[in-house]
Design a protein around this motif. Structure first.
Motif, PDB file in Angstrom:
ATOM      1  N   PRO A 112      -6.811  -1.575   3.415  1.00  0.00           N
ATOM      2  CA  PRO A 112      -7.547  -0.540   4.154  1.00  0.00           C
ATOM      3  C   PRO A 112      -8.637   0.083   3.285  1.00  0.00           C
ATOM      4  CG  PRO A 112      -5.163  -0.148   4.212  1.00  0.00           C
ATOM      5  CD  PRO A 112      -5.397  -1.230   3.211  1.00  0.00           C
ATOM      6  N   GLU A 113      -9.683   0.568   3.939  1.00  0.00           N
ATOM      7  CA  GLU A 113     -10.755   1.238   3.207  1.00  0.00           C
ATOM      8  C   GLU A 113     -10.192   2.427   2.431  1.00  0.00           C
ATOM      9  OE1 GLU A 113     -14.064   2.232   5.659  1.00  0.00           O
ATOM     10  OE2 GLU A 113     -15.246   2.982   3.984  1.00  0.00           O
TER      11      GLU A 113
ATOM     12  N   HIS B 182       2.886  -2.857   3.460  1.00  0.00           N
ATOM     13  CA  HIS B 182       1.840  -3.883   3.376  1.00  0.00           C
ATOM     14  C   HIS B 182       2.417  -5.212   2.894  1.00  0.00           C
ATOM     15  CE1 HIS B 182      -2.392  -5.067   3.173  1.00  0.00           C
ATOM     16  NE2 HIS B 182      -2.087  -5.727   2.069  1.00  0.00           N
TER      17      HIS B 182
END
Lengths: 479, 439
Positions: free
Chosen positions: A81-82, A217
């Motif tokens: 993710p950013e 994740h």
């Protein structure tokens, strides 16, 4: 034992890693592939179904009593993710550092007991556990691999230790000017697109990643439909299949996370980024733009044309013009770096600061010529032979073949791509090569990154007529 | 094996070796050319490599001729007398799908061609031609000189590892020719006269100073016939073998430092090491595996994992014919100094010199070396390089194969002995790159 060479042992050509040469999709997958007619016979490649929707690949070769094993997820750092860049890399590293009640030391010792190694490697499109083991210890190695993937400890102390270690590794990576140039070039080319960030993230993003994020994740990434189990060497498909199914049956099914979007924005026009590092006597030059993915019908033709320009051959245009004719650089290359949704055409030259501006002008002019002035039939034919002939050397070990096949799977290429690559290169017409170059090269829309000492280089750029407003200077410690 | 061409002299078999399904053999032609065959029917490629027993040690440093062996490595790709134009070698090789590279070290210069299995004859023709027939025009020498200058800028002037390596070698040796850099000093590269280049070629490039190693997919009889046909008539030359210099480096302790854009201190610490063929080398390799091979090795644990003072820590030992250096390479983390790293290294060494390595750790080291042995033999090119380095560095490629047995026999006492002999209370040379002060 492997001999370790001195860092100053000198080579005629620098070592570079090219993008993987891929072919266009055509034939359906087969369970057993035989070699193309113009390549020597070898042991067969096997494909099979693994647990929870996973894929098995085995490249069988019994010459040496060693087995290479790869467990590859079809998503890598581009799935981070950013603001949390480096998540995939950190998660895989920490999993490798403690599992099933073993701390980092105990796990390292167990692997060493087997004469094995196991590394976590993450790039934009894949997170992989890559190992080698003496064939006699294969079963015990697979036990450890299952522990790492299914039962990682993610223990708080190790997480924090690894976080500190990753940050120090990022800082150390700036010692190497080429690596520094690559990091900045990717960011320049892709901006905030997931491919812009280096797989290991930044010091700031590493600090933001939380333990629950890491766990979630990792387990999402290493799920059945998103992984490929590969083995190469002294092993059969039956042995590998049994070993995987016996240990990874509890792998959650998950889903294929191969990055299919978003589409990256291509650079418009060009600006020059100077990454300012003190006391540089050379300038690292990278330039390039986005191009078609390896699955595109024009890709082989484009690859032949790019090989004629910047391939790892002394007769390629860049080496001939920059090194052989002028003696301005030790190396000058341009290659295609493929991803599932696009590829990057990236040039790389490193030259003394005195010749840097002339070299930059020369390579950009030559690149424009490649797009606008058609190559001759003779040139195309020469590099077709070079490309197809030298491909065999790239596939000389079972491990190398396995790595190529896994990369091909992730990029969506047909399963016979390495076996038929030479035939496809030969079958490409010279008109197709010229057409691909005219269509897919964008010499006026480029990302350009230079690593140099700005106080020395920028005045030279300005003296060459480049406006100050077209030059961005970035401190080397930023990325 | 005999050769089929009656007009050429027969090659004599020197020895042979077997490793599992792989067979190796060594041959010698009457002109002194040695040939090692390593066929592998499973291979996809063919590595045709030529190893000359000439490296930077054969250069004349007082005359300002360092870097000549390496410059020559570049010049060998220029043009032979019979070729129509410059670049003939690369043009023919690349048109056939082959790729060439070359490397120079202190004791050897090696030329590596990886070609499709059908292109053996091309490789033999091109290599035999340039062994005796190089044109060496002044323009070509000047052009390659510029390329080497660029190479040095890249690998030394702008490389912290290159700079530290050069500082270490210069301080570690007094008389030994391993003390100057393989690539040569910049002022020597710029000034070495063209006559010296010509002289170097005539002196060192001859069949009786070379070993051809053929590895991969090829027919051995056909390969021998082709080699005999193309090399058989080459004349040997008088080769002056330099006397061994009996100098155990480092000769004295020495410290030096430079400023560099590094995140924290980075340093190289050099101690002594046995040569590749030395009787102590197997035990030293086991010691090295315990210290530095893999994430579980003692050095990584002490400095990176538990000590958390370094971001990387590794060791390096070369394939040298004579005793050389064992170099620790450490990148410290911010807030930690090279002195702390050095202290941690000395503690690791002291433990190994005073306390017997536990049996399980000794076995782990041996397992890692066994894996390394097999990995080194995978692939036609890698196999040729391992054979070449052992042939030059130890006197016989067969030393490589005896290493597995020798490693198995190494005891904890052997490890302690070599730690004491080479690493404890011996002079050390330390070169440190410290972060440059902000202006």
């Amino acid at each position: 034992m492997t001999i370790f060479l001195r860092p100053l042992l000198s080579f005629r050509l620098p070592f570079i890693l090219f993008g993987i040469l891929m072919s266009t999709p055509s034939t359906a997958a087969e369970n057993k592939i035989t070699d193309a007619s113009n390549t020597p016979p070898s042991s067969p490649m096997h494909f099979g179904a693994g647990p929870s929707g996973s894929l098995l690949l085995v490249e069988e070769n019994h010459t040496l009593p060693v087995i290479s094993v790869v467990l590859a997820a079809r998503s890598g750092s581009a799935s981070d993710p950013e603001k949390f860049e480096g998540l995939s890399n950190l998660a895989a590293e920490i999993a490798r550092r403690g599992a099933a009640g073993m701390n980092r030391t105990a796990l390292d010792n167990k692997l060493d007991d087997l004469g094995a190694n196991l590394d976590a490697i993450v790039d934009a499109d894949s997170a992989r556990f890559v190992g080698r083991v003496l064939a006699r210890n294969f079963d015990a190695f697979m036990d450890l691999l299952a522990d790492v993937v299914l039962r990682p400890s993610f223990e708080v102390t190790e997480v924090e230790r690894s976080r500190r270690e990753m940050k120090s590794i990022i800082a150390e990576s700036r010692n190497d000017d080429r690596s520094l140039c690559e990091r900045n070039f990717s960011l320049r080319l892709f901006g905030r697109h997931p491919y812009g960030q280096a797989p290991d993230g930044s010091e700031a993003s590493i600090d933001r990643i939380s333990l629950p994020q890491i766990k979630q994740h990792f387990h999402r990434q290493f799920s059945g439909k998103n992984v490929i189990f590969g083995a190469a060497g002294d092993i059969t498909i039956d042995t590998f299949s049994k070993a995987v199914n016996a240990r990874f049956g509890e792998l959650p099914e998950g889903k294929d996370l191969t990055l299919r979007s978003p589409t990256a924005l291509a650079p418009q026009g060009w600006r020059i980024q100077v990454v300012d590092k003190p006391d540089r006597q050379q300038v690292q030059i990278m330039f390039g733009h986005l191009a078609i993915p390896a699955t595109h019908p024009d890709y082989i033709a484009l690859l032949i044309g790019m090989t004629s320009f910047g391939g790892h051959a002394m007769n390629a245009t860049l080496m001939a013009e920059v090194r052989t004719k002028r003696g301005w650089a030790y190396g000058a290359y341009m290659n295609a770096i493929p991803h599932p949704i696009l590829s990057v055409l990236r040039g790389w030259v490193f030259t003394g600061v005195e010749n840097a501006v002339d070299t930059l002008k020369l390579v950009l002019r030559l690149y424009g010529k490649l797009a606008n002035k058609p190559l001759t039939d003779g040139t195309i034919s020469f590099f077709q032979k070079f490309l197809s002939g030298s491909y065999g050397a790239d596939l000389d070990t079972p491990g190398a073949r396995l790595a190529r096949r896994i990369a091909g799977e992730i990029q969506g290429l047909p399963r016979d791509f390495i076996d038929t690559f030479a035939d496809r290169v030969h079958a490409t017409t010279t008109d197709a090569v010229r057409s691909a170059l005219a269509k897919h090269l964008h010499p006026k829309d480029l990302a350009i990154t230079l690593v140099a000492t700005a106080s020395v280089l920028v005045p030279k750029l300005k003296a060459a007529g480049i406006k100050e407003s077209a030059i961005d200077v970035t401190p080397y410690t930023i990325h | 094996m005999t050769t089929q061409n009656n007009t050429t002299p027969l090659a004599a078999q020197v020895d042979q070796a077997v490793l599992g399904d792989l067979q190796f053999s060594k041959w010698r032609l009457p002109n002194g050319l040695e040939i090692i065959f390593a066929p592998d029917p499973q291979a996809k490629a063919l590595a045709y490599t030529t190893w000359f027993r000439v490296g930077s040690r054969n250069e004349n440093e007082p005359a300002g001729e360092t870097g000549l062996a390496h410059l020559f490595e570049h010049l060998m790709f220029t043009q032979t007398a019979g070729a129509k134009e410059e670049g003939d070698f690369d043009r023919k090789m690349e048109a056939a799908g082959g790729a060439s590279n070359a490397m120079t070290d202190v004791d050897f210069t090696a030329y590596i061609n990886v070609v499709p299995p059908t292109e053996l004859e091309l490789a033999v023709k091109l290599e035999s031609d340039r062994m005796h027939n190089l044109a060496l025009s002044p323009e070509q020498i000047e052009n390659e000189r510029q390329v080497v200058i660029e190479e040095r800028l890249s690998t030394v002037e702008d490389s912290v590892e290159g700079r530290l390596d050069e500082l270490v070698a210069a301080a570690a040796y007094k008389n030994h020719p391993y003390r100057w850099p393989v690539i040569g000093y910049m002022d020597h590269i710029k000034k070495v006269p063209q006559e010296a280049v010509q002289r170097f070629y005539r002196k060192h490039y001859a069949p009786n100073n070379a070993v051809v190693i053929v590895s991969g997919k090829f027919d051995q009889q056909a390969a021998m016939d082709t080699i005999v046909a193309h090399y058989g008539d080459l004349k040997p030359t008088h080769i002056e073998v330099p006397e061994a210099v009996l100098e155990q480096a480092p000769i004295a302790s020495h410290r030096t430092s430079i400023e560099w854009p590094v995140p924290a201190d980075k340093f190289a610490m050099a101690l002594g090491a046995p040569s590749l063929g030395h009787v102590d080398r197997p035990a030293f390799d086991v010691l090295d595996a315990i210290i530095s091979m893999g994430p579980g090795a003692r050095l990584n644990r002490a400095l990176v994992v538990q000590g958390e003072m370094a971001s990387s820590a590794d060791c390096q030992i070369g394939p040298t014919r004579e005793n050389g250096l064992y170099v620790f390479w450490v990148q410290m983390r911010q807030g930690h100094s090279a002195a702390q790293g050095e202290e941690a290294i000395r503690k690791v060494i002291a433990e190994l010199a005073t306390t017997a390595v536990p049996t399980d750790e000794l076995n782990r080291a041996k397992n890692k070396l066994e894996m390394d042995f097999w990995v080194g033999l995978s692939g036609s090119e890698g196999r040729a390089e391992q054979l070449g380095m052992f042939e030059i560095g130890s006197g016989s490629y067969k030393t490589l194969f005896s290493r597995a047995e020798q490693y198995a026999m190494v005891t904890a006492d052997d490890v302690m002995r070599v730690a004491n002999t080479y690493l404890v209370q011996r002079p050390a040379v330390i070169a440190v790159a410290t972060p440059a002060k902000q202006p």
